[in-house]
Design a protein around this motif. Structure first.
Motif, mmCIF file in Angstrom:
data_model
loop_
_atom_site.group_PDB
_atom_site.id
_atom_site.type_symbol
_atom_site.label_atom_id
_atom_site.label_comp_id
_atom_site.label_asym_id
_atom_site.label_seq_id
_atom_site.Cartn_x
_atom_site.Cartn_y
_atom_site.Cartn_z
ATOM 1 N N ALA A 470 -84.198 -14.787 -44.967
ATOM 2 C CA ALA A 470 -83.981 -13.529 -45.229
ATOM 3 C C ALA A 470 -82.934 -12.891 -46.299
ATOM 4 N N LEU A 471 -81.652 -13.494 -45.900
ATOM 5 C CA LEU A 471 -80.542 -13.331 -47.023
ATOM 6 C C LEU A 471 -80.762 -13.889 -48.440
ATOM 7 N N LYS A 472 -81.766 -14.943 -48.569
ATOM 8 C CA LYS A 472 -82.023 -15.490 -49.752
ATOM 9 C C LYS A 472 -83.025 -14.623 -50.511
ATOM 10 N N ALA A 473 -83.955 -14.206 -49.865
ATOM 11 C CA ALA A 473 -84.934 -13.176 -50.253
ATOM 12 C C ALA A 473 -84.205 -11.942 -50.769
ATOM 13 N N TRP A 474 -83.161 -11.429 -50.029
ATOM 14 C CA TRP A 474 -82.590 -10.041 -50.173
ATOM 15 C C TRP A 474 -81.873 -10.438 -51.573
ATOM 16 N N ALA A 475 -81.168 -11.460 -51.720
ATOM 17 C CA ALA A 475 -80.666 -11.871 -53.015
ATOM 18 C C ALA A 475 -81.299 -12.082 -54.152
#
Length: 802
Positions: A470-475
């Motif tokens: 989820a954090l990779k996608a948000w980035a």
């Protein structure tokens, strides 16, 4: 507003591993003065001060490379002795005053070493202006140095010339001692003849001269009893004839001791009076040593000076390495350290993902340590570094579980993150390792995204390592302010390669790792089925992307290897060509020498026979003339041979262009460089070679030398070529003086000098001893000696050359 600087290890500025990094730098410090500067290290925020600090150690590196630096191990901390001199009425002992003198001498030597002009214009203080400013500020304390040197011997004893009164007392005591020994010798002979003495010996008891007398014959020796042996068989008698002489000797000893105490107290008062200058010199010497230690650290660990971006902020590291990994590699050369290349320009946040033990935390620590070292004025272990000026460094890295405070790992992380969020601003560097772990995966991922968004809103420079998709996608969705990055994994072995890649998220590869390590296939397949279709598709896409990037990296590596192989082959071909030409020239020279020997052998035998017949009847004067004639004939024969065989001589290389007035050139058959003075009407040149002025033809000029090369070859002799050649070594270290003296003697022999003068100063005799040893071993030195006092005395050595 934060202050201009903080202690380097203070909370809010210290990077992870910073104490261990300081220990690496401290290993290059040799004196307590330099170590004190390491303890006082500051984290600076002023850009001008940061640039100045980076220039200082860079200048120290230039100084080390050109001058060899300085032996800081001999520097002691004079602070305690200065404080003792101020506080104690009794003053310092002689050995303590010698320590002060040695420190002042070392400080003066360091000062002169930094300020002395170099052999060429670009090799002096102009190459290290910041260090020169420090050196100029070192107080000379010349008066105190002279007073201590003239009053004290190296062992701490007072010199006879420490004061006129001390000299008078010592002369008087020497005469008194001579008179006393004469009387005692006479009494010893007398009593020995009477058989009274235990043995013929003059000894001391209670600081008085006595004779050992047999106890049973004690009454036959008139005098005072000053003691007895432990066996009781010997008593020590002071003859009555020596009593008054001993009394006078004791009085002179007491007077001498009182005068010595007075001199030491006076010297101690001078030390106390100059205490401020001595302490300033100690601090500046420590600063200079610290800069030299930074430079040596940079040489050993591949450090560079950081650049601080003044316009749009940029965080860029080229081939950066964590110093602790480099230190481990020095101990274990078989280990390799993969450098980090990273650049953030438009974005201020980097999200690093990848497998466990793949190097995510190392990426965060390397950036933090590089920024902290740069702002502490230390070299950065990289090929290049461009950095913003950070106001603070905040890090949440590692397991911070606290049993004492009943805090779990997750709770401890949350408390640390709360403090970071409260303090972070647009000039902060924030490092968050494995953000959102140690709790429910979905909640941890959501919390990680919100923390990242909070820091992005505040424009803090942030590096986050994570496994959360989820954090990779948000980035990826916030690419205008956030950059994804990953540490690579070998697609075949699933082993980490520690290669960092910008712009692409990484894969954790947990299920692939489980399968590779032998977990049941059905179990791993079941776990894959539990993933959503989107998660499986994203994992396959990232896996394919990482494999394509790995293949591209492999092709790039192969291309670079082929390029290096081509360059190596070109170097080998060039070396082979040079070797072939040198071999041909050697064969030509060998043939020339053989033909010379063949042509001259018969002629030489003939005129030698004639000369031998004539020598039988020659006088000494005639023999000398014959020797000169022999040398002349030999020269004429060789010259005739050269004219007869011109085709065998290799054609000399001519200068590429006509020389200009003022340029330095090399003449044929001469190793001494010459300077062009003017062009002659007939096409030749007038040149100056050492003390000689010559008219030479254009073809006699072999090559045009760079300007500095010609001057550096004759520096020592040109300065004093009018009468006796002279070399001044004052201010040099012993090893540097030896090298300078060797070159000086070689050039003096080229100029056919018969005598040279070496100025080394008196001091404590270190340079004088080095000069004597060098002259004693040199084959061209016939003898050497010190001139009369009015011509330099012990501070000068004259050498006669063979």
């Amino acid at each position: 507003m934060p202050s201009a600087s903080d202690a380097a290890l203070a909370e809010g500025v210290a990077a992870p591993d910073s104490p261990a990094v300081l220990a690496l730098v401290g290993a290059f410090l040799a004196s307590p003065l330099g170590r004190a500067e390491l303890v006082r290290l500051r984290f600076h925020r002023d850009p001008a001060e940061l640039e100045r600090l980076q220039r200082r150690w860079s200048e120290a590196r230039t100084w080390l490379e050109r001058r060899g630096g300085f032996g800081f191990g001999g520097l002691t901390d004079p602070g305690d002795l200065v404080r003792q001199a101020r506080a104690s009425a009794a003053g310092l002992e002689g050995v303590d005053l010698v320590r002060i003198a040695e420190f002042l001498d070392a400080a003066a030597e360091l000062r002169e070493g930094l300020l002395a002009p170099g052999a060429a214009e670009a090799e002096g203080r102009e190459s290290w202006p910041e260090l020169a400013v420090l050196a100029e500020a070192i107080p000379a304390a010349a008066g105190l140095r002279q007073a201590l040197r003239s009053a004290l011997r190296p062992d701490g004893e007072l010199d006879d010339n420490a004061s006129p009164e001390l000299a008078r007392l010592r002369r008087q005591r020497a005469r008194q001692k001579q008179a006393l020994e004469s009387v005692m010798t006479e009494q010893m002979r007398k009593l020995s003849g009477e058989g009274v003495l235990q043995e013929e010996l003059i000894t001391l008891r209670n600081e008085r001269y006595v004779l050992p007398v047999r106890a049973d014959l004690r009454r036959r020796a008139a005098g005072l009893v000053q003691g007895a042996s432990s066996s009781g068989q010997t008593v020590f008698i002071e003859p009555m004839e020596a009593v008054e002489l001993n009394n006078e000797q004791a009085r002179l000893l007491a007077a001498e001791a009182a005068e010595a105490r007075r001199i030491l107290q006076e010297l101690s008062r001078q030390v106390a009076g100059a205490g401020g200058e001595i302490e300033t010199a100690a601090r500046l010497c420590g600063e200079i040593e610290f800069e030299a230690a930074k430079a040596r650290f940079a040489q050993a660990y591949g450090g560079v000076a950081a650049e601080f971006t003044a316009g749009p902020a940029v965080l860029e590291l080229q081939n950066a390495c964590h110093p602790l990994l480099l230190a481990a590699q020095r101990d274990h050369p078989e280990r390799s350290v993969v450098p980090l290349n990273l650049e953030l320009t438009r974005q201020r946040m980097l999200v690093v993902s990848g497998p466990n033990t793949g190097g995510k935390t190392v990426v965060l620590k390397t950036v933090a340590v590089a920024a902290w070292m740069a702002q502490c004025g230390l070299p950065v272990c990289a090929r290049g570094a461009r950095l913003p000026v950070f106001a603070a460094v905040h890090a949440d890295i590692g397991d911070v579980q606290s049993i004492q405070q009943s805090l779990s790992t997750f709770s401890s992380h949350l408390l640390r993150i709360r403090a970071i969020l409260a303090a972070a601003g647009d000039a902060s560097l924030v490092l968050l390792d494995e953000l959102g772990t140690a709790t429910n995966a979905a909640e941890g991922a959501a919390l990680a995204v919100e923390v990242a968004a909070w820091l992005l809103d505040r424009r803090a420079w942030t590096l986050i390592s994570t496994h959360h998709d989820a954090l990779k996608a948000w980035a990826a969705e916030h690419a205008e302010g956030v950059m994804n990055g990953s540490v690579a994994l070998d697609a075949q072995t699933l082993a980490p390669t520690y290669q960092f890649r910008m712009g692409v998220p990484g894969i954790s590869a947990g299920l692939d790792m489980a399968q590779r390590l032998g977990l049941p296939a059905a179990l791993v397949d079941g776990a894959r089925q539990r993933l959503g279709a989107g998660e499986r598709e994203a994992a396959r896409y990232l896996q394919t992307l990482q494999e394509q990037l790995a293949a591209a990296d492999a092709r790039l590596t192969q291309a670079r290897e082929r390029e290096r192989a081509v360059e190596q082959r070109e170097r080998e071909v060039a070396a082979h060509d040079r070797a072939y030409l040198e071999k041909q020239m050697a064969a030509l020279r060998s043939d020339l020498e053989r033909r010379l020997a063949a042509l001259s052998g018969a002629a030489e035998k003939q005129w030698r026979r004639e000369l031998d017949e004539l020598r039988a009847d020659f006088t000494a004067a005639q023999k000398k003339k014959a020797a000169l004639a022999e040398a002349r004939m030999k020269r004429e024969r060789e010259e005739m041979f050269r004219k007869e065989l011109p085709e065998l001589r290799p054609a000399p290389a001519a200068a590429a262009r006509p020389p200009r007035v003022g340029e330095w050139v090399r003449l044929r058959d001469s190793r001494t460089p010459a300077q062009v003075l003017r062009r002659l009407d007939e096409g030749g040149y007038e040149v100056a070679a050492g003390v000689l002025r010559l008219h030479v033809k254009a073809e006699e000029i072999a090559a045009i030398l760079p300007g500095k090369e010609g001057r550096s070859e004759t520096t020592d002799l040109d300065a004093s070529s009018t009468a006796m050649l002279e070399l001044n070594l004052i201010g040099l270290r012993a090893e540097e003086a030896r090298e300078r003296l060797q070159r000086f003697l070689d050039r003096a022999l080229l100029q056919e000098a018969v005598q040279v003068r070496i100025v080394h100063g008196a001091g404590y005799g270190v340079l004088r001893k080095a000069v004597s040893e060098e002259l004693r071993e040199h084959p061209a030195v016939a003898k050497f000696y010190h001139p009369p006092q009015n011509q330099g005395g012990q501070g000068v050595t004259i050498a006669d050359l063979r």
